[in-house]
Structure formats: C-alpha cells, structure tokens
Design an enzyme around this catalytic site. Structure first.
Site, PDB file in Angstrom:
ATOM      1  N   ASP A  52       1.132  -1.041  -0.210  1.00  0.00           N
ATOM      2  CA  ASP A  52       0.492  -0.339  -0.079  1.00  0.00           C
ATOM      3  C   ASP A  52       0.663   1.057   0.256  1.00  0.00           C
ATOM      4  O   ASP A  52       1.592   0.734   0.704  1.00  0.00           O
ATOM      5  CB  ASP A  52      -1.039   0.326   1.361  1.00  0.00           C
ATOM      6  CG  ASP A  52      -1.954   0.795   0.898  1.00  0.00           C
ATOM      7  OD1 ASP A  52      -2.769   1.430  -0.050  1.00  0.00           O
ATOM      8  OD2 ASP A  52      -2.415   1.391   2.176  1.00  0.00           O
TER       9      ASP A  52
ATOM     10  N   HIS B 120      -4.405  13.665   0.618  1.00  0.00           N
ATOM     11  CA  HIS B 120      -4.044  12.739   1.516  1.00  0.00           C
ATOM     12  C   HIS B 120      -3.334  13.078   2.685  1.00  0.00           C
ATOM     13  O   HIS B 120      -3.286  12.890   3.843  1.00  0.00           O
ATOM     14  CB  HIS B 120      -4.630  11.507   1.910  1.00  0.00           C
ATOM     15  CG  HIS B 120      -4.290  10.493   2.046  1.00  0.00           C
ATOM     16  ND1 HIS B 120      -5.332  10.375   3.203  1.00  0.00           N
ATOM     17  CD2 HIS B 120      -3.622   9.688   2.495  1.00  0.00           C
ATOM     18  CE1 HIS B 120      -5.593   9.024   4.068  1.00  0.00           C
ATOM     19  NE2 HIS B 120      -3.973   8.932   4.267  1.00  0.00           N
TER      20      HIS B 120
ATOM     21  N   ARG C  93      -0.524  15.898  13.291  1.00  0.00           N
ATOM     22  CA  ARG C  93       0.849  16.708  13.466  1.00  0.00           C
ATOM     23  C   ARG C  93       0.524  18.052  13.011  1.00  0.00           C
ATOM     24  O   ARG C  93       0.076  19.062  14.112  1.00  0.00           O
ATOM     25  CB  ARG C  93       2.115  16.329  11.986  1.00  0.00           C
ATOM     26  CG  ARG C  93       2.400  13.929  12.797  1.00  0.00           C
ATOM     27  CD  ARG C  93       3.459  14.315  12.019  1.00  0.00           C
ATOM     28  NE  ARG C  93       3.458  13.916  10.749  1.00  0.00           N
ATOM     29  CZ  ARG C  93       2.582  13.204  10.167  1.00  0.00           C
ATOM     30  NH1 ARG C  93       2.250  11.723  10.616  1.00  0.00           N
ATOM     31  NH2 ARG C  93       2.358  13.280   9.111  1.00  0.00           N
TER      32      ARG C  93
ATOM     33  N   GLN D 145      -5.778   2.462  15.203  1.00  0.00           N
ATOM     34  CA  GLN D 145      -4.176   2.417  14.302  1.00  0.00           C
ATOM     35  C   GLN D 145      -3.452   3.074  14.911  1.00  0.00           C
ATOM     36  O   GLN D 145      -2.590   3.343  15.534  1.00  0.00           O
ATOM     37  CB  GLN D 145      -5.015   2.880  12.786  1.00  0.00           C
ATOM     38  CG  GLN D 145      -3.369   3.596  12.011  1.00  0.00           C
ATOM     39  CD  GLN D 145      -4.018   4.560  10.790  1.00  0.00           C
ATOM     40  OE1 GLN D 145      -4.884   3.451  10.241  1.00  0.00           O
ATOM     41  NE2 GLN D 145      -2.709   4.816  10.182  1.00  0.00           N
TER      42      GLN D 145
ATOM     43  N   LYS E 237      -5.328  -2.378  10.074  1.00  0.00           N
ATOM     44  CA  LYS E 237      -5.737  -2.203   8.207  1.00  0.00           C
ATOM     45  C   LYS E 237      -6.351  -3.902   7.949  1.00  0.00           C
ATOM     46  O   LYS E 237      -6.975  -3.890   6.947  1.00  0.00           O
ATOM     47  CB  LYS E 237      -4.358  -1.624   7.557  1.00  0.00           C
ATOM     48  CG  LYS E 237      -4.129  -0.555   7.967  1.00  0.00           C
ATOM     49  CD  LYS E 237      -4.763   0.193   6.831  1.00  0.00           C
ATOM     50  CE  LYS E 237      -4.309   1.780   7.082  1.00  0.00           C
ATOM     51  NZ  LYS E 237      -5.190   2.725   6.237  1.00  0.00           N
TER      52      LYS E 237
ATOM     53  N   THR F 220      -4.962   6.309   0.050  1.00  0.00           N
ATOM     54  CA  THR F 220      -6.180   7.098   0.087  1.00  0.00           C
ATOM     55  C   THR F 220      -6.029   8.246  -0.932  1.00  0.00           C
ATOM     56  O   THR F 220      -5.150   8.778  -0.932  1.00  0.00           O
ATOM     57  CB  THR F 220      -6.343   7.659   1.007  1.00  0.00           C
ATOM     58  OG1 THR F 220      -6.705   6.659   2.204  1.00  0.00           O
ATOM     59  CG2 THR F 220      -8.193   8.521   1.754  1.00  0.00           C
TER      60      THR F 220
END
Lengths: 423, 423
Positions: free
Chosen positions: A134, A141, A150, A248, A261, A357
């Site tokens: 991935d 994104h 952050r 996550q 995931k 994404t």
C-alpha cells in the site's frame, strides 16, 4: 491507438450508454454460477462472457493458453503468460464481439453457452494476491493526515516529496465486493494517561484507493525502471482499504499500521487492463523538488479516473460522500514500481499495489471519513437525516470509478461492502 | 511425552553426538538432487530422507497423503493436511528409522532409494509463504533501539508492553540459506539538512530472528486464542531478516520499514516441528503490566533455543559475534498469533511470522550489528584482525540454533548468506 480501444467499435451485445463495460473495456474477472466451478470471465454490458466456454468451443485458436488457464479460481494463470498474451486475448475478445464479425454472433447455440446475465453470476476474488503493498501517494491525503495529527505548518514529513512512501499490507484479507465484513476488535487507548482497553473499533473508516496487479517481474536483486514499468502491470481495480483509526493510533509507532488495516481490504471484482485504460492517460503534477534520477519518467503515467464513494445506511438511500479522481496522485504507478524494486525486491505475478487514500484539494474529494468529517468535527449529513463521523454498523460503503474520453466510458463497476456489528 | 521425542530412541542411521538431527528431530524440508524435481525430505545425521521415495515404496500406508504431496516444491501440500496428519507422518518416520524396527533397514534396495548424503542435495525454500509478518517481541532489542535512536530514559514506546508490536513484511524475497544477496541500493539522507542521495546502502545489517510457519487458520472475521495457538503452528526455522539501516532511517516514518527490509530475508531450510521442540519449552518472563485478557496464556510457550551468529570475511575464518537464546522473547508465539487474529485477520497455510531481532540483556547476546557495534561506536574485532561496524561486501553471515535437554540435542542447522557488492 490499440485497435480494441477504437471509439467507433460497437458490439453485437447491447450496451447501455451509461455502462462501465462497452466493448472497449473487456476487463477480466473470476466468476461462478450456482454449483459450477470458478472460471475466467469478461464482460460487455450486462453480459458476463465465459472464457472457459469460448476456449472449449475453439475460439481461442493460436493463442498461448490451455483450458486450465480459464477453468481456474484466479487470473494468475492467464497473467503468468505475460503481457503480450493477455493483450492478444483481449484483442481476440474484441474481434469476437465486434458487430462486424459474425463467427460467434451467428451461432446461437454457442452464444447461449458463452453469455450469462450478470445477475446470474457470483463474482469472486479475481487474483491470488502474493504480496500486497500500500502506497501513500496522494499529496492531499498525506497533507490532511499531517495537518490533523501533527503540525499544519509542516504537514508533509521530510521524506514525502522524495519517496513514494509505502508499506507492506496483508494479502490474506483482500476480499471481493459483496463480501461483508465485521467491525474489528482490538486494543485502543482512548486516553493517553490511562491504560489501553479492548473492544470493538469505534472509528471504522473507508479509504478510497486504486490498486494495480502485476505480471511476473525480474529475479531478486534486479530492479524495474520507470520506462519498463508498463511491461509489468496487468490492470487495475478499485480498493476500499478499510481502516480502524483508533486501533491504528495506538499500534502504529514505530513499525506502521498493522491490525488497523489487516482485517479487510475490499476490491472491485473486474480487473480493467492497462490496455483499456491507455486512452485515459493524463499529465501528472509537477514534482518539486526534482525527483532522484531513478524516479524520473517520460510520458504520462497518471490516469483520469473519476471516483466516488457512497454510504448506504441500512434500509435507506445511498448518499454520495466523496467525488474524487485518480489523477490527483502525486506519485504514479511507474514511480511506485521503480521505487519498490530499486533495492532488488522481486515482484511476482499477482502482486497487488494500492495507491493509498486518494484525496484532491477540495474537501468533497477527500477519500476517507477521517478527512471528510475532519476527525469527527464536521459530521456528514446522510439523505435520511442521520449523520456520520465514521462508518456505522450495517452501513454499506460503495465505491465506483469510470473514465470518459472520445465518447467512450470505461469503468470498474463497484466495490460494495456491508459492515456487520462486531461479534 | 510424544513418543517420537523419547530420549532413548536411537536410529539405525549413524548420528554424530553434535548433530542437530538425531532421530528425535525429524524436520521437514524441500530438496533436489541434480536434475531431479523438488521433493519433500527429512533428515537424520548426515542423511537426507526422500519422503517421495518412501511414499512410492509404500511406507506411508494409512497416512492421509498422496504422492503429489511429496513431489512438490513447498511443504504447503503436507501442511494443508493439518496438525494431526503431519504429527502422524513424523511418528511414522520415527518408527521407520528406529533401530528397533527393521522393515526398512533390512531392505538395502529400498534404503538406497530413500537415503541421500546431505552433501549431494540442494536445499530449497521449504514453504511457499503467503503473508509474512515480523514482530518486534524482544524487550532487549526494543530497548536498545529506543536507547540508540530516541530517549534512553524512555527507551520503550508506550504501547510496547501492551501489544506484541508487529508489521507486515515482504514474502517474495524470503530466500533459503546459501542463496547469495546483493547489497541493496536506495535513498538515504546522510545529513538531515541536505537533500537525500541515491546509492548502495552503507549500513547493511543482519537481524537474528526465529520464524514460525502456520497451518490453515480460521475464516476471515474469527480469531485464534492463545489456548488454540498450538493447533495452528507447524514448526520453526531461523531467520536472518536483513536490514539496511541507512535506508530504514530515511524511509520509515510514518508507515514503517519498507525497502530497508524487502530486499531479502534468509531462512534455514529445515522446518523443525513444534512436536520436536516440545521438550524445550520454558517459562517466559513475568509480564508487567498485566496483559489484556486476550493476551493471557496458560502453560509455557517460550522455548530454550541457543542461537549464535558468525561473520566469515572472504577467505578468512569465521568469528562468532553473538550468542543469544530464543527464550529472551517477551511476547511468545501464542500471544503473537492471538494478537494477529484478534481483529479477525485470517491466517493461511504457509504464512510465516518472525520474532523480530532477539537480544538478551548481555551485550554479547545482541542480535544485530546496530546493537553489537552500538551504532558503529564499538567496532567488532574479527579473528583476521579486521573490524566490523556493519556487514562488508563478500562477508558471509551464518546463524545457527539448537536446543539441549535430557541428553538430546535438536537443532536447525544453519542459515548462511554471502553478501555480494551492489550491482
């Protein structure tokens, strides 16, 4: 122009103007009917084409395939034959179903064996996925996530504009459209100053992605250049890379997402070939800073593919929550593959690599609920009056994608997945 | 006591006292000789046992296997039959090669077909790996890495004592002992205030790990408890999970290690069954804080396996650089498997799960050059007078492992890998 992509082609099978599957598409998939064995199919309009039947009836003469390549539960058998063979196969289908050719269309007995109504078939996993990777290649994104978690002033991490950042995903839990999933359970830590707790994820999310599948690559220790990349990519599908945001958040440092995931990634069941997608190539974004030489590329490797996501609450109407486009990628497939193999990592027939994404600049194009609801602060209104910050039990999430050019529409169909409550 | 583990058993095949392969071991692997096809083998002393030949000669009557299960290039065929079947197979081998049984030993013509000198065979990849997961379950290693790269006062991240932290690895590049690797190339950023550069990794490292392979698990959406874990684990091997520290440092935020790991992971070619390892179970560390209920376990799931790592510079003698033990794990296999599946993630026959680098408390037990040379600050002396901070071109890294109990020594043989210069 690949002949099978000619906009003037028409099939003797009736095709609605809004169909994702005109004769210019001819995707590949695995299907079954009732108690019959799985086999390879293609599709025009609302008809599934049984490639095993076509083989048995002698329509694939002089192509490098055997019957076992079509009577199989994964496209890996035909992909193993390589790009030239699969291109020839699609070209043969194009000819057989072209209204100007009557070999097949005039033989009613054969047509009956070859064509099946799409609502009579069950679509299965198209590919036996070896390794699943991935990427994280949408700037929108990565910027959104960096802003949310952050520092808005330094949303992109220092490596992001230099590296098509990616990570290894879980292959075993990639499932086809229509297979339902259960809300995952796991460890979360709701409060940073308290111990973690166990339970069902409260922040279940979709991720709108596109994925590509590969042919066999080079031996371990050799790399694939951006110029060679096209030779190793068979086709694409839509992927909903399900995510449990609360799991996550607690687990992902320092080795990346894992159980958040690995409970499921859902894909659309038809693999649309790169041959069919050729007319929809488009220019990518200017990459600044200039990428390192092994990531430079010539020509266009981005694709103009309209994408949308809908949420359908149980017993209610679907609400479209996202309109996006695959062209919003910063890093393209050629760069992803060149990067993936630059260390000598070998790719194999059936490997799947997803985009990460896909989010555009506009809020309505964000590819996850995390972004759409801005971490839950801006709930999304459903047509039935309910609101969503994340995905509820018994919601069905539906993703669709299609391209338009020269009066031809080619699409992927949809990946539709209902979420059952945790057990 | 499993009968095939009885310390008093002796084989009619001669076995040296220091051998890793007495009749109490009977591991499984895939081998070939010359131009012959790959097939399943076991081993006693310096003899490889051809299981395909045993099948053909009728020695596996009443066991649930077919010839194609043994004439194969991966143990997945026999593992597909499940734990009871593979246990029965090992028990049958134990009987056939027990000095008290003469069915086979008295038939010289058969013995000739079944036994092959170990130096006449090539050992291949034992398993077709579906998904590969790498854990991070040694407290010593996690503490060392945290001390080196973050904060010695808070070396362990907040989740480490709660979660058997792990991540998805690359299955395609898992290779057997003796297959050479090339030093990987990639992006690194030697100076934080300068742009990244491209080139061969300068900080190539080994990681001493143990890995286990699984039987088929439960369907997607169901979990495996710690109490059930044993039913799903076939056996173990040693793994050298190669790492490029400079590539890793630049790429790994925020999604974890990717190309720094995916260029190769080398394994020892014999899978030693959990049945054979049963006598070497030992108590694990006290886990404080108390783990969440789904990670609690009863009985012993740690194993006392002595491990060592040697570096052999080209044309020179090997130097042992690490003496460690698999019992230094904080999280055990039952906990790893329970955690991996708690979200419903499905495991499949042939999945491989590695321990993460195994480091004990003592400096000499650290399982990577990063730790042994303390990030390059304490070079390791080789017997030939040279020094190593990391691994040089043309070095061969050799890992070995064995257990000792009740006068029986059972081992894994070795995983030996030579590093060629970058191309």
């Amino acid at each position: 122009m690949i002949k099978a992509n000619d906009p003037s082609l028409k099939s003797w099978i009736e095709v609605d103007g809004n169909s994702d599957f005109p004769i210019q598409n001819l995707p590949f998939g695995i299907f079954k009917t009732g108690q019959d064995k799985a086999r390879v199919g293609s599709r025009i309009g609302n008809k599934v084409i049984d490639l095993n039947a076509l083989y048995v009836l002698g329509y694939f003469k002089n192509l490098p395939f055997e019957q076992s390549d079509f009577q199989t539960d994964a496209l890996n058998t035909i992909m193993k034959k390589g790009k030239e063979a699969t291109t020839d196969l699609r070209n043969r289908l194009s000819k057989l179903f072209d209204e100007k050719h009557t070999d097949l269309s005039n033989n009613n007995h054969h047509v009956e064996q070859v064509l099946i109504d799409v609502d009579q078939v069950e679509m299965l996993m198209p590919v036996q996925v070896g390794d699943y990777t991935d990427f994280y290649s949408s700037r929108g994104h990565a910027t959104n996530v960096g802003t949310l978690f952050r520092d808005p002033a330094n949303a992109l991490l220092p490596n992001w504009l230099w590296i098509p950042v990616g990570y290894h995903g879980r292959a075993s839990s990639i499932i086809p459209s229509e297979q339902m999933i259960k809300r995952p359970k796991g460890q979360t830590r709701p409060n940073d100053d308290q111990d973690p707790v166990f339970g069902a994820s409260k922040l279940l999310d979709f991720e709108l992605e596109m994925a590509f599948v590969t042919f066999d690559g080079k031996p371990l220790g050799e790399n694939i250049t951006t110029a060679e990349a096209s030779d190793y990519i068979f086709g694409m599908c839509i992927m909903n890379d399900w995510s449990a945001r609360d799991i996550q958040k607690w687990e992902y440092v320092p080795l990346g997402p894992f159980l958040a995931k690995s409970f499921a990634s859902s894909i659309s069941p038809w693999i649309v070939t790169m041959d069919a997608l050729e007319p929809f190539k488009t220019e990518g974004p200017k990459q600044d800073p200039k990428v390192l030489p092994y990531l430079e590329y010539e020509g266009d490797f981005h694709y103009d593919i309209n994408l949308e996501v809908g949420i359908k609450p149980e017993n209610s109407e679907e609400t479209t929550v996202c309109n996006s486009n695959y062209k919003y990628m910063y890093w393209n497939m050629a760069q992803q593959l060149a990067h993936h193999t630059i260390n000598g990592c070998n790719i194999r027939c059936g490997d799947m690599m997803a985009s990460g994404t896909i989010s555009g600049d506009d809020h309505s194009s964000f590819g996850s609920m995390l972004e759409l609801s801005w971490r839950g602060s801006k709930p999304i209104k459903m047509k039935d009056g309910s609101e969503r910050k994340f995905i509820n039990d018994n919601d069905t999430v539906i993703m669709r994608g299609h391209c338009n050019a020269n009066g031809v529409r080619i699409g992927f169909g949809e990946v539709s997945t209902k979420v059952l409550p945790a057990q």
